[in-house]
Design a protein around this motif. Structure first.
Motif, PDB file in Angstrom:
ATOM      1  N   GLU A 260      42.853 -19.536 -31.154  1.00 62.62           N
ATOM      2  CA  GLU A 260      42.513 -20.966 -31.226  1.00 62.62           C
ATOM      3  C   GLU A 260      42.640 -21.616 -29.851  1.00 62.62           C
ATOM      4  N   ASN A 261      43.693 -21.261 -29.133  1.00 67.98           N
ATOM      5  CA  ASN A 261      43.871 -21.819 -27.781  1.00 67.98           C
ATOM      6  C   ASN A 261      42.768 -21.379 -26.838  1.00 67.98           C
ATOM      7  N   LEU A 262      42.445 -20.082 -26.873  1.00 67.37           N
ATOM      8  CA  LEU A 262      41.400 -19.570 -25.984  1.00 67.37           C
ATOM      9  C   LEU A 262      40.054 -20.217 -26.281  1.00 67.37           C
ATOM     10  N   ILE A 263      39.756 -20.428 -27.552  1.00 67.62           N
ATOM     11  CA  ILE A 263      38.489 -21.052 -27.925  1.00 67.62           C
ATOM     12  C   ILE A 263      38.450 -22.505 -27.469  1.00 67.62           C
ATOM     13  N   ASP A 264      39.563 -23.204 -27.614  1.00 69.60           N
ATOM     14  CA  ASP A 264      39.619 -24.622 -27.230  1.00 69.60           C
ATOM     15  C   ASP A 264      39.418 -24.809 -25.735  1.00 69.60           C
ATOM     16  N   TYR A 265      40.039 -23.934 -24.943  1.00 68.53           N
ATOM     17  CA  TYR A 265      40.048 -24.161 -23.498  1.00 68.53           C
ATOM     18  C   TYR A 265      39.126 -23.230 -22.709  1.00 68.53           C
ATOM     19  N   PHE A 266      38.766 -22.083 -23.274  1.00 60.80           N
ATOM     20  CA  PHE A 266      37.915 -21.135 -22.562  1.00 60.80           C
ATOM     21  C   PHE A 266      36.616 -20.857 -23.326  1.00 60.80           C
ATOM     22  N   GLY A 267      36.349 -21.677 -24.344  1.00 67.18           N
ATOM     23  CA  GLY A 267      35.183 -21.426 -25.188  1.00 67.18           C
ATOM     24  C   GLY A 267      33.869 -21.443 -24.438  1.00 67.18           C
ATOM     25  N   VAL A 268      33.746 -22.312 -23.421  1.00 67.22           N
ATOM     26  CA  VAL A 268      32.519 -22.391 -22.632  1.00 67.22           C
ATOM     27  C   VAL A 268      32.245 -21.057 -21.952  1.00 67.22           C
ATOM     28  N   VAL A 269      33.293 -20.418 -21.424  1.00 65.93           N
ATOM     29  CA  VAL A 269      33.131 -19.127 -20.753  1.00 65.93           C
ATOM     30  C   VAL A 269      32.828 -18.035 -21.764  1.00 65.93           C
ATOM     31  N   ILE A 270      33.596 -18.011 -22.863  1.00 67.09           N
ATOM     32  CA  ILE A 270      33.450 -16.954 -23.857  1.00 67.09           C
ATOM     33  C   ILE A 270      32.063 -16.983 -24.484  1.00 67.09           C
ATOM     34  N   ASN A 271      31.513 -18.171 -24.731  1.00 68.95           N
ATOM     35  CA  ASN A 271      30.196 -18.290 -25.364  1.00 68.95           C
ATOM     36  C   ASN A 271      29.074 -17.769 -24.488  1.00 68.95           C
ATOM     37  N   ARG A 272      29.343 -17.660 -23.211  1.00 69.48           N
ATOM     38  CA  ARG A 272      28.317 -17.143 -22.301  1.00 69.48           C
ATOM     39  C   ARG A 272      28.324 -15.623 -22.256  1.00 69.48           C
ATOM     40  N   THR A 273      29.301 -15.012 -22.924  1.00 70.33           N
ATOM     41  CA  THR A 273      29.372 -13.556 -23.011  1.00 70.33           C
ATOM     42  C   THR A 273      28.948 -13.155 -24.421  1.00 70.33           C
TER      43      THR A 273
ATOM     44  N   LEU B  27      31.363 -29.754 -24.938  1.00 68.80           N
ATOM     45  CA  LEU B  27      30.358 -28.728 -24.679  1.00 68.80           C
ATOM     46  C   LEU B  27      30.601 -27.499 -25.534  1.00 68.80           C
ATOM     47  N   GLN B  28      31.898 -27.157 -25.716  1.00 68.67           N
ATOM     48  CA  GLN B  28      32.241 -26.032 -26.584  1.00 68.67           C
ATOM     49  C   GLN B  28      31.737 -26.266 -28.006  1.00 68.67           C
ATOM     50  N   MET B  29      31.882 -27.486 -28.515  1.00 71.90           N
ATOM     51  CA  MET B  29      31.402 -27.816 -29.850  1.00 71.90           C
ATOM     52  C   MET B  29      29.883 -27.728 -29.924  1.00 71.90           C
ATOM     53  N   VAL B  30      29.213 -28.140 -28.837  1.00 69.84           N
ATOM     54  CA  VAL B  30      27.738 -28.077 -28.810  1.00 69.84           C
ATOM     55  C   VAL B  30      27.264 -26.632 -28.844  1.00 69.84           C
ATOM     56  N   TYR B  31      27.972 -25.748 -28.123  1.00 72.21           N
ATOM     57  CA  TYR B  31      27.589 -24.337 -28.100  1.00 72.21           C
ATOM     58  C   TYR B  31      27.698 -23.700 -29.485  1.00 72.21           C
ATOM     59  N   ASN B  32      28.539 -24.241 -30.327  1.00 69.33           N
ATOM     60  CA  ASN B  32      28.705 -23.687 -31.672  1.00 69.33           C
ATOM     61  C   ASN B  32      27.615 -24.146 -32.636  1.00 69.33           C
ATOM     62  N   LEU B  33      26.782 -25.110 -32.196  1.00 69.44           N
ATOM     63  CA  LEU B  33      25.680 -25.583 -33.038  1.00 69.44           C
ATOM     64  C   LEU B  33      24.520 -24.600 -33.005  1.00 69.44           C
ATOM     65  N   LYS B  34      23.659 -24.700 -33.988  1.00 73.64           N
ATOM     66  CA  LYS B  34      22.435 -23.898 -33.997  1.00 73.64           C
ATOM     67  C   LYS B  34      21.489 -24.407 -32.911  1.00 73.64           C
ATOM     68  N   PRO B  35      20.566 -23.549 -32.396  1.00 75.31           N
ATOM     69  CA  PRO B  35      19.666 -23.958 -31.306  1.00 75.31           C
ATOM     70  C   PRO B  35      18.895 -25.243 -31.602  1.00 75.31           C
TER      71      PRO B  35
END
Length: 455
Positions: free
Chosen positions: A145-158, A415-423
């Motif tokens: 949960e912590n990693l997603i909250d603070y590093f989600g932008v990076v993780i979503n790009r992988t 931005l992390q929340m936006v990345y979790n949305l559908k295209p």
């Protein structure tokens, strides 16, 4: 008709039928005597840190009375721990997070070991493995949960990590279900009550230890100052309460801790408030300590560089009415200070008034089993849990305080929340935001700039 109950025979598996009133009375008396004897035996066998001293130090202090010997030992290892804490701060956020994880594991081990000793179930199949499995599972959930909250932008790009982000909670719940089924399958007929008691014991330990360490990590991500200042306040309060109690203590404070005195409690509280204000003033000047850990689009990595928020910029305040005569005598009617110092005042009051009750709670727990310490890791102090009983309560308060009075939404989290949305939802949000910005004349369309816009 008499109420009857069945008692399970331990030897041949047959059931015995006895009158409830008679058998319960006999059993309760016998069990009470046996329990007293067992708790006494438990107290002798569990490690006691306050009784453990290195041989060299023990021989060097042999001429001192037990009171002063304990004072010297506690003083030496207190300064060693403070020095280690300073080194960890120098090591940065990663070193602090790894330390929090190590402390969490050791605290969990100390609590669980007492549970094993209390319920005398060392021979039960799988239960020790189950306890550690639940620890790993809960850590996977909370740290994820912590990693997603603070590093989600990076993780979503992988690409290969996006699955773990999207279905993190489902994976965590599935892992817990595996442990739950494993526990049910491991139940042994003769030990149902003890096994369920240990199951509850394990989950309470997880609630106390893992949840609090998760909140500590969140505090670190908000800025190192939100971790260093509260931890230092608890250390200061503990040390100064001991010093004032040692030299001036005469009035007992609470029966759970006979050595705690009102003199120590008040002296430690006043010292902590003063110490907190001074430390906050010093640390508010350094961006490295006050900036949150965020992902930088320009640098392409996590960074702690930022423009300090208004909390950490000097502001001019009018002094309260009752202090104005003093200020006028000094030739001033206003004072410059960092707004964070006002918040640190609230933190220091909590650490002085409510924080010690974490220690009283731990004292009550230890007295229930007639033990002085949770372990013997730190000579003169006890186990790791003996030093962090107040820290966990403080960490929860700091996290609640931040979310209630400090934290605001940041571009990275949105931005992390936006990345979790559908295209298609991302596009809908983009056009809606673009239209709103243009309508308010915030955007000027310039073809040569990146993305065709200039702010």
């Amino acid at each position: 008709m008499s109420e009857l109950r069945h008692r399970r025979g331990e030897g041949d598996g047959n059931d015995k039928v006895e009158t409830a009133g008679e058998s319960d009375h006999v059993d309760s008396e016998e069990e009470k005597v046996l329990e007293e004897k067992y708790v006494d035996e438990l107290a002798k066998n569990l490690p006691q840190g306050t009784d453990k001293t290195p041989e060299i130090l023990d021989s060097a202090l042999s001429g001192l009375s037990s009171r002063w010997r304990n004072w010297v030992i506690r003083g030496i290892f207190t300064w060693l721990m403070i020095g280690a804490f300073c080194l960890l701060i120098y090591g940065g956020p990663l070193a602090l997070m790894i330390t929090v994880l190590c402390v969490q594991v050791k605290c969990f081990e100390e609590i669980i070991n007492i549970g094993y000793a209390v319920y005398r179930v060392h021979g039960l199949p799988w239960f020790r493995s189950l306890s550690w499995y639940f620890l790993l599972t809960s850590n996977y959930f909370f740290y994820g949960e912590n990693l997603i909250d603070y590093f989600g932008v990076v993780i979503n790009r992988t690409d290969y990590l996006r699955f773990l982000v999207t279905y993190h909670r489902f994976i965590s719940f599935s892992l817990y279900c595996v442990g739950f089924v494993w526990f049910v399958l491991s139940l042994v007929k003769r030990y149902y009550m003890r096994q369920f008691s240990l199951f509850a014991w394990t989950h309470v330990a997880l609630l106390i230890v893992v949840t609090q360490s998760y909140l500590i990590i969140q505090n670190i991500f908000e800025g190192l100052i939100w971790f260093i200042v509260p931890v230092s306040m608890i250390i200061c309060n503990d040390v100064m309460a001991y010093v004032f109690g040692f030299f001036f203590g005469k009035t007992p404070l609470i029966k759970l801790s006979p050595k705690k005195t009102w003199e120590g409690f008040i002296g430690g509280g006043v010292s902590t408030v003063i110490f907190g204000l001074v430390l906050s003033y010093m640390m508010s000047q350094y961006p490295y300590l006050v900036c949150p850990i965020e992902y930088s689009e320009s640098l392409g990595r996590m960074t702690m560089d930022c423009e300090p928020s208004t909390l950490f910029r000097l502001q001019e305040y009018t002094t309260p009415q009752f202090l104005q005569p003093v200020m006028k005598a000094l030739g001033r009617d206003k004072i410059n200070m960092y707004p964070f110092m006002i918040h640190s005042l609230a933190l220091s009051i909590f650490s002085s008034v409510i924080g010690p009750f974490g220690g009283f709670f731990a004292s009550g727990f230890k007295r229930a089993f007639k033990i002085k310490d949770f372990g013997d890791v730190i000579p003169g102090h006890g186990g790791i849990m003996d030093r962090f009983d107040c820290q966990f309560l403080m960490a929860t308060f700091v996290n609640v305080y931040i979310t209630s009075f400090i934290r605001t939404a940041t571009p990275q989290k949105l931005l992390q929340m936006v990345y979790n949305l559908k295209p298609e939802q991302q596009l809908q949000l983009f056009y809606a935001l673009k239209e709103s910005l243009e309508h308010r004349n915030i955007l000027n369309m310039v073809p040569d700039t990146p993305y065709g816009i200039e702010v």
